[in-house]
Motif scaffolding. Structure first.
Motif, PDB file in Angstrom:
ATOM      1  N   VAL A   1      27.811  -9.435 -11.470  1.00 51.64           N
ATOM      2  CA  VAL A   1      26.666 -10.166 -12.130  1.00 51.64           C
ATOM      3  C   VAL A   1      26.871 -11.316 -11.638  1.00 51.64           C
ATOM      4  O   VAL A   1      25.693 -12.097 -11.141  1.00 51.64           O
ATOM      5  CB  VAL A   1      26.556  -9.981 -13.483  1.00 51.64           C
ATOM      6  CG1 VAL A   1      25.450 -10.894 -14.246  1.00 51.64           C
ATOM      7  CG2 VAL A   1      26.233  -8.589 -14.005  1.00 51.64           C
ATOM      8  N   ALA A   2      27.971 -12.213 -11.933  1.00 52.81           N
ATOM      9  CA  ALA A   2      28.037 -13.505 -11.561  1.00 52.81           C
ATOM     10  C   ALA A   2      27.799 -13.896 -10.127  1.00 52.81           C
ATOM     11  O   ALA A   2      26.963 -14.664  -9.437  1.00 52.81           O
ATOM     12  CB  ALA A   2      29.407 -14.168 -12.043  1.00 52.81           C
TER      13      ALA A   2
ATOM     14  N   LEU B   1      20.262 -14.292  -7.431  1.00 53.92           N
ATOM     15  CA  LEU B   1      19.038 -13.240  -7.022  1.00 53.92           C
ATOM     16  C   LEU B   1      18.475 -12.757  -8.315  1.00 53.92           C
ATOM     17  O   LEU B   1      17.370 -12.100  -8.360  1.00 53.92           O
ATOM     18  CB  LEU B   1      19.499 -11.969  -6.207  1.00 53.92           C
ATOM     19  CG  LEU B   1      20.256 -12.458  -4.981  1.00 53.92           C
ATOM     20  CD1 LEU B   1      20.868 -11.324  -4.517  1.00 53.92           C
ATOM     21  CD2 LEU B   1      19.193 -12.938  -3.942  1.00 53.92           C
ATOM     22  N   LEU B   2      19.030 -12.866  -9.629  1.00 54.40           N
ATOM     23  CA  LEU B   2      18.892 -12.248 -10.708  1.00 54.40           C
ATOM     24  C   LEU B   2      17.900 -12.765 -11.660  1.00 54.40           C
ATOM     25  O   LEU B   2      18.104 -13.757 -11.894  1.00 54.40           O
ATOM     26  CB  LEU B   2      20.237 -11.450 -11.418  1.00 54.40           C
ATOM     27  CG  LEU B   2      20.863 -10.605 -10.391  1.00 54.40           C
ATOM     28  CD1 LEU B   2      22.242 -10.368 -11.156  1.00 54.40           C
ATOM     29  CD2 LEU B   2      20.165  -9.202  -9.995  1.00 54.40           C
TER      30      LEU B   2
ATOM     31  N   LEU C   1      21.818  -3.695 -11.343  1.00 56.61           N
ATOM     32  CA  LEU C   1      21.458  -4.895 -10.390  1.00 56.61           C
ATOM     33  C   LEU C   1      20.188  -4.809  -9.456  1.00 56.61           C
ATOM     34  O   LEU C   1      19.539  -5.426  -9.205  1.00 56.61           O
ATOM     35  CB  LEU C   1      22.793  -5.382  -9.749  1.00 56.61           C
ATOM     36  CG  LEU C   1      23.864  -5.893 -10.475  1.00 56.61           C
ATOM     37  CD1 LEU C   1      25.083  -6.217  -9.818  1.00 56.61           C
ATOM     38  CD2 LEU C   1      23.296  -7.166 -11.466  1.00 56.61           C
ATOM     39  N   CYS C   2      20.247  -3.383  -8.839  1.00 57.14           N
ATOM     40  CA  CYS C   2      19.109  -3.192  -8.095  1.00 57.14           C
ATOM     41  C   CYS C   2      17.701  -3.275  -8.657  1.00 57.14           C
ATOM     42  O   CYS C   2      16.859  -3.696  -8.459  1.00 57.14           O
ATOM     43  CB  CYS C   2      19.217  -1.770  -7.405  1.00 57.14           C
ATOM     44  SG  CYS C   2      20.312  -1.688  -6.042  1.00 57.14           S
ATOM     45  N   CYS C   3      17.740  -2.561 -10.077  1.00 58.96           N
ATOM     46  CA  CYS C   3      16.851  -2.834 -10.867  1.00 58.96           C
ATOM     47  C   CYS C   3      16.328  -4.114 -11.220  1.00 58.96           C
ATOM     48  O   CYS C   3      14.984  -4.497 -11.347  1.00 58.96           O
ATOM     49  CB  CYS C   3      16.994  -1.896 -12.335  1.00 58.96           C
ATOM     50  SG  CYS C   3      16.755  -0.199 -11.868  1.00 58.96           S
ATOM     51  N   ALA C   4      17.063  -4.951 -11.462  1.00 57.93           N
ATOM     52  CA  ALA C   4      16.934  -6.115 -11.750  1.00 57.93           C
ATOM     53  C   ALA C   4      16.313  -7.029 -10.823  1.00 57.93           C
ATOM     54  O   ALA C   4      15.408  -7.801 -10.844  1.00 57.93           O
ATOM     55  CB  ALA C   4      18.252  -7.151 -12.280  1.00 57.93           C
ATOM     56  N   LEU C   5      16.634  -6.745  -9.517  1.00 57.19           N
ATOM     57  CA  LEU C   5      15.959  -7.448  -8.414  1.00 57.19           C
ATOM     58  C   LEU C   5      14.795  -6.951  -8.244  1.00 57.19           C
ATOM     59  O   LEU C   5      13.871  -7.628  -7.883  1.00 57.19           O
ATOM     60  CB  LEU C   5      16.817  -6.909  -7.044  1.00 57.19           C
ATOM     61  CG  LEU C   5      18.174  -7.527  -6.864  1.00 57.19           C
ATOM     62  CD1 LEU C   5      18.717  -6.666  -5.620  1.00 57.19           C
ATOM     63  CD2 LEU C   5      17.769  -9.168  -6.505  1.00 57.19           C
TER      64      LEU C   5
END
Length: 103
Positions: free
Chosen positions: A86-87, A92-93, A61-65
């Motif tokens: 994820v939901a 933010l994603l 999730l950090c990488c997706a940000l």
């Protein structure tokens, strides 16, 4: 649990330590590697990340940000927690995908 990142974005993560290692937030993932990536990899917009054994999904999730296209995978029993995280951060994603759970 709220995880504040340098990008001024805060991830909301559910943890379930009672469910085993997949439900825990690991310091090495968040404090060490995510911080390192934020400092040394300013843009990940062209990157693809495959996180095996993602657990809570914190690192992915950090990488997706940071703009990466991320695939998160884990065992079938951990996937519901991963999907909830994820939901919870969907606004933010960018492009999160789910891999097939591992047995």
């Amino acid at each position: 649990l709220t995880l504040q990142r340098r990008s001024n974005s805060a991830l909301v993560l559910e943890t379930r330590p009672s469910e085993g290692v997949g439900g825990q937030l690991w310091e090495a993932a968040v404090v060490r590697l995510a911080d390192h990536l934020e400092q040394h990899v300013p843009r990940m917009h062209t990157s693809r990340v495959l996180e095996l054994g993602a657990g809570t999904g914190a690192l992915g999730l950090c990488c997706a940000l940071m703009g990466a296209r991320v695939t998160l995978t884990d065992r079938f029993d951990v996937i519901p927690l991963l999907k909830r995280n994820v939901a919870a951060n969907a606004a933010l994603l960018g492009g999160i995908l789910f891999g097939i759970g591992l047995r």
